[in-house]
Design an enzyme around this catalytic site. Structure first.
Site: not given
Length: 325
Positions: A57, A216, A240, A292, A294, A298
């Site tokens: 990552y 996940y 995506r 996840g 950002r 969130q």
């Protein structure tokens, strides 16, 4: 935030695990390092004590960010989950796919889990994370060039040395899990309301064998937040853009499902994604979900649980089953 044991082990993780893939920027259209650190800290303050990352990552960036975020947290208060078996700095194994790093440079990703590679990867991860042990060390993807038994001999050696506490796998099917079922405590696999393929074989197998399942992409890479509408434009470098679940027809079909679930979310004064995470955590065999974030906002939203009634869960199940039919 409730903590749960992974399978038959005594090792506990928070039901919501911070997924740090996007934090590393790679394949998500870059990263804001300060915001990523703040997101992890906010998640911890909200009760999310477990963080999942990987060397690939951001080619080390995500692990470095995790290390920075937890530097002031007592080590025994946080669970670090990372991985091995994807190399961008070597050409052994099999080519997984070509990519670009966060600077736009071409790189090739290889699946490789040879003994010497695992030992090397572990040392590098420990340095980036700023710790002397990893709570859960997981193979990222199956490596067809190395026998599974050989890979996990290396992991067992790391456990004996105290550098790793527990072993796990990611993206393993039932036959692969069977080979190492007495060594591993978990299988990290994709699972969401619109991606339920694991229910056929691997999920029930793991449940029967006492292997914890870390789900996940429970929000299907953001699709199930309701924020992505038909015609949505992704940032350059965001994987995506070409993913089939973000094709216009699939997005439109998903929007119909989400509109139904929104009525339940509204009745709880909750967000759509909070209700969907709750449904996911209530599925048989799912131990915890990786989510996840950002930014700090969130993270806090992800950690807030919604208490759904049995009737509400059943109704959502009907809608999800109809979607999958």
């Amino acid at each position: 935030m409730r903590k749960v044991k992974l399978g038959r082990s005594e090792f506990e993780v928070s039901e919501i695990v911070f997924g740090a893939w996007a934090a590393g920027g790679w394949m998500w259209g870059s990263t804001d390092r300060r915001s990523a650190v703040d997101a992890i800290k906010a998640a911890y303050d909200a009760g999310v004590s477990s963080i999942d990352t990987a060397p690939i990552y951001g080619q080390g960036t995500s692990e470095e960010i995790v290390g920075e975020a937890i530097i002031d947290i007592s080590r025994d208060k946080v669970e670090i989950l990372t991985k091995f078996g994807l190399r961008w700095d070597d050409t052994k194994g099999t080519l997984y796919f070509p990519s670009k790093n966060n600077e736009g440079k071409d790189i090739d990703i290889y699946k490789y889990a040879g003994k010497e590679s695992i030992i090397y990867e572990c040392e590098q991860s420990l340095k980036r994370l700023g710790t002397d042990y990893i709570d859960l060390y997981q193979i990222h993807w199956p490596d067809v060039t190395t026998p599974i038994e050989e890979s996990f001999e290396a992991v067992e050696r790391l456990i004996e040395q105290g550098k790793v506490r527990h072993a796990g796998v990611c993206n393993y099917d039932a036959s692969q899990v069977q080979v190492v079922k007495n060594i591993i405590i978990s299988n990290q696999i994709p699972y969401s309301m619109v991606n339920r393929g694991i229910e056929k074989e691997v999920l029930p197998y793991c449940f029967d064998e006492g292997i914890g399942v870390l789900a996940y992409s429970p929000l299907e890479r953001g699709l199930l937040t309701g924020k992505i509408k038909p015609g949505y434009t992704f940032a350059e470098g965001d994987h995506r853009a070409t993913h089939p679940h973000f094709a216009p027809d699939f997005v439109e079909k998903t929007q119909d499902l989400l509109q139904k679930i929104q009525t339940i979310a509204d009745s709880h004064n909750a967000s759509l994604h909070q209700v969907i995470l709750e449904w996911t955590l209530n599925q048989k065999g799912i131990s915890a979900v990786l989510v996840g974030a950002r930014n700090a906002e969130q993270s806090v939203a992800n950690a807030q649980r919604v208490h759904l009634s049995g009737d509400e869960l059943s109704l959502i199940q009907e809608w999800a089953d109809a979607f999958a039919a």
